[in-house]
Design an enzyme around this catalytic site. Structure first.
Site, short mmCIF file in Angstrom:
data_model
loop_
_atom_site.label_atom_id
_atom_site.label_comp_id
_atom_site.label_asym_id
_atom_site.label_seq_id
_atom_site.Cartn_x
_atom_site.Cartn_y
_atom_site.Cartn_z
N HIS A 193 -49.21 -59.97 -120.26
CA HIS A 193 -49.54 -58.93 -121.15
C HIS A 193 -49.03 -57.58 -120.70
O HIS A 193 -48.96 -57.29 -119.49
CB HIS A 193 -51.17 -58.82 -121.35
N ASP A 249 -53.64 -65.07 -127.33
CA ASP A 249 -52.86 -65.82 -128.37
C ASP A 249 -52.66 -67.50 -127.79
O ASP A 249 -52.40 -68.25 -128.50
CB ASP A 249 -51.25 -65.47 -128.63
N1 CMC Z 1 -43.34 -66.22 -118.85
C1 CMC Z 1 -42.53 -66.37 -117.76
N2 CMC Z 1 -42.42 -65.02 -117.13
C2 CMC Z 1 -42.87 -64.01 -117.77
C3 CMC Z 1 -43.54 -63.95 -118.66
C4 CMC Z 1 -43.82 -65.14 -119.39
N3 CMC Z 1 -44.68 -65.38 -120.47
N4 CMC Z 1 -43.98 -62.58 -119.25
C5 CMC Z 1 -43.54 -62.05 -118.08
N5 CMC Z 1 -42.80 -62.73 -117.46
C6 CMC Z 1 -41.90 -62.14 -116.06
C7 CMC Z 1 -40.91 -61.34 -116.36
O1 CMC Z 1 -39.73 -62.31 -116.57
C8 CMC Z 1 -40.60 -60.30 -115.34
O2 CMC Z 1 -40.13 -60.91 -114.05
P1 CMC Z 1 -39.03 -60.07 -113.34
O3 CMC Z 1 -40.13 -58.75 -112.88
O4 CMC Z 1 -38.82 -60.98 -112.34
O5 CMC Z 1 -37.97 -59.47 -114.39
C9 CMC Z 1 -41.90 -59.98 -115.27
O6 CMC Z 1 -42.88 -60.84 -115.45
C10 CMC Z 1 -42.68 -58.92 -115.90
O7 CMC Z 1 -42.17 -58.89 -117.21
P2 CMC Z 1 -42.22 -57.85 -118.44
O8 CMC Z 1 -41.45 -58.19 -119.74
O9 CMC Z 1 -41.59 -56.48 -117.64
O10 CMC Z 1 -43.48 -57.47 -118.97
P3 CMC Z 1 -43.94 -56.81 -120.07
O11 CMC Z 1 -45.36 -56.18 -119.59
O12 CMC Z 1 -42.96 -55.98 -120.70
O13 CMC Z 1 -44.18 -58.02 -121.04
C11 CMC Z 1 -45.06 -59.51 -122.54
C12 CMC Z 1 -45.22 -58.38 -121.61
C13 CMC Z 1 -46.42 -59.87 -123.55
C14 CMC Z 1 -43.88 -59.17 -123.71
C15 CMC Z 1 -44.57 -60.84 -122.06
O14 CMC Z 1 -45.37 -61.15 -120.77
C16 CMC Z 1 -44.29 -62.03 -122.82
O15 CMC Z 1 -42.87 -61.96 -123.29
N6 CMC Z 1 -45.13 -63.04 -122.87
C17 CMC Z 1 -45.02 -64.19 -123.65
C18 CMC Z 1 -45.11 -63.49 -125.17
C19 CMC Z 1 -46.64 -63.18 -125.31
O16 CMC Z 1 -47.49 -64.24 -125.16
N7 CMC Z 1 -46.91 -62.41 -126.18
C20 CMC Z 1 -48.66 -61.93 -126.47
C21 CMC Z 1 -48.85 -60.82 -125.88
S1 CMC Z 1 -50.59 -60.53 -126.28
C22 CMC Z 1 -50.81 -60.30 -128.09
C23 CMC Z 1 -50.75 -58.81 -128.11
O17 CMC Z 1 -51.83 -58.08 -127.58
O18 CMC Z 1 -50.11 -58.32 -129.01
#
Ligand code: CMC
Length: 431
Positions: free
Chosen positions: A308, A366
């Site tokens: 998240h 989710d």
């Molecule tokens: N699986 C594997 N690796 C992950 C995941 C995941 N689900 N989420 C983040 N990472 C890794 C990512 O690759 C990155 O690694 P590195 O530092 O080596 O590049 C690190 O963790 C940080 O990721 P980020 O993309 O910078 O984190 P963010 O805060 O921008 O992204 C997120 C948050 C929700 C978009 C992401 O965690 C994701 O894509 N999750 C899967 C989709 C999901 O479940 N979304 C629902 C969110 S909750 C509903 C809502 O409130 O809207």
């Protein structure tokens, strides 16, 4: 809010600028850069708004490190455990928990607006039967501005109130109609003797040939899903609604913009993506393969339902949702559901894996909501429409707050331009 004693100093181009610090009720201080460009001739750069507050708000507070979510100061676990969705709607919209009379009046106003204009059914009939229900929702909610002209003048507080009630009341009817249309069944009209969640379940699952008796455990779980998704401060879809409405657009158009944004798999589409992922994994023995892909730097695959942007410890909504999932699955006796078995084992293995622990990736709301909705009988395509239905109150609360704010101005981010510098046009024969 502004603390005159606190300032931050910025040195740029040999000059020093003093920037005021604003102190919130909860959360970190904020550097006020509103005058930065006019005083220092410099912008800030923050794609994805990871360090930028776009507004001040009194509605919702999240502490991602503590796993805390408050609506008007009340913790989400207390609201999900003791309150119900329409009461939470009142709280979000008007700022305080209602008295018994206020709640009765609010529920009656919402209940009296559950039907949609009969002409709107022809709009539904214009879509292909295989349309995604979210595509229908974006279109139909946007089209509400063509049906309810008497509540589109945003400068009139009475019209804003009517639009608010209409959106909350009609969203379950629209979502259920979108579902019925895509499965080729006749629309089921709302029944105002049922509560909000029970009415929605009935509109989705009743057919004219046989009525549908709503199980109170399922309607309670549905109500909880609505409550847990009601608002989440300045997330992508809420910011979209605020940005759209900053131009003065009508509320139905703004909420349609929010629905469009919510559709994406990184936001509201995550519970659908999560169920599809569980389906793709298929069996417990394939879990290590998918975990390995999620960890592989050269593969952009992610475990859906994990991680998240704000919660970096645990998602407090996921804790309540997990309890609900257990209740619903006990009732429906689907412990042997292969997707559920994969989900439970995936959660266990991911939580034990140092990659997920180091990056603070936990199951989010989710991860469990999709499992509950599937057990209730909803297809994955309905997961995001249900999220949109529930989030509508958050969007409208934020929209109302923004319109009433005297500092409200059109949203207009700046950019760091990295394209070509000025150059002369070249005639086609000379290129
Ligand atoms: N699986 C594997 N690796 C992950 C995941 C995941 N689900 N989420 C983040 N990472 C890794 C990512 O690759 C990155 O690694 P590195 O530092 O080596 O590049 C690190 O963790 C940080 O990721 P980020 O993309 O910078 O984190 P963010 O805060 O921008 O992204 C997120 C948050 C929700 C978009 C992401 O965690 C994701 O894509 N999750 C899967 C989709 C999901 O479940 N979304 C629902 C969110 S909750 C509903 C809502 O409130 O809207």
């Amino acid at each position: 809010m502004a603390d005159a004693k606190k300032t931050a100093k910025l040195t740029f181009d040999g000059k020093e600028f003093e920037l005021p610090i604003l102190s919130p009720t909860c959360g970190p201080d904020v550097i006020d850069i509103r005058k930065l460009y006019s005083q220092a001739d410099v912008f800030t750069y923050d794609p994805g708004f990871t360090s930028t507050a776009s507004c001040d708000s009194t509605i919702t507070f999240i502490d991602g490190d503590k796993g805390e979510l408050l609506h008007r100061g009340y913790p989400i676990d207390q609201l999900a455990g003791k309150s119900h969705f329409l009461e939470v709607c009142y709280l979000l919209l008007y700022g305080e928990l209602p008295s018994a009379d206020q709640l009765e009046d609010f529920e009656a106003r919402v209940t009296n607006h559950t039907m949609i204009h009969d002409q709107m059914q022809f709009l539904f009939r214009g879509f292909r039967r295989d349309a995604h229900p979210m595509a229908i929702m974006v279109g139909v909610v946007g089209a509400m501005s063509a049906f309810y002209h008497d509540s589109t003048d945003i400068t009139d507080p009475w019209q804003r109130e009517v639009a608010t009630i209409r959106l909350i009341a009609k969203m379950p009817t629209i979502a259920a109609m979108a579902y019925k249309y895509t499965i080729g069944q006749p629309f089921v009209y709302p029944r105002n003797d049922l509560d909000y969640a029970a009415n929605f379940l009935r509109m989705c699952f009743a057919v004219p040939a046989e009525d549908y008796e709503v199980n109170p455990i399922l309607s309670r779980a549905m109500d909880r899903i609505f409550t847990l998704h009601a608002d989440h401060e300045q997330n992508a879809s809420t910011s979209t609604v605020r940005l759209a409405s900053s131009s003065g657009a009508n509320p139905f158009a703004c909420i349609a913009a929010g629905i469009a944004c919510l559709w994406g798999p990184a936001h509201g589409g995550a519970n659908q993506a999560c169920l599809e992922m569980l389906e793709e994994i298929g069996s417990v023995d394939r879990i290590p393969e998918f975990i390995a892909r999620a960890k592989d730097k050269d593969d952009d695959y992610r475990l859906m339902g994990f991680g998240h942007r704000v919660y970096k410890n645990f998602d407090p909504r996921a804790t309540v949702m997990k309890q609900s999932a257990d209740e619903v699955l006990d009732l429906l006796g689907v412990e042997n559901n292969p997707k559920l078995q994969v989900a439970k084992e995936l959660e266990r293995q991911a939580l034990e894996d140092p990659y997920f622990a180091e990056k603070k990736l936990f199951p989010n709301v989710d991860f469990y909501s999709g499992i509950i909705l599937e057990a209730m009988g909803f297809p994955t395509s309905m997961f995001t429409p249900i999220f949109a239905l529930a989030r509508t109150v958050g969007w409208i609360s934020q929209w109302k707050e923004m319109i009433a704010d005297p500092q409200n101005k059109i949203g207009r981010p700046r950019q760091l331009y990295v394209g070509e510098g000025p150059r002369d046009y070249v005639d086609v024969e000379d290129r």
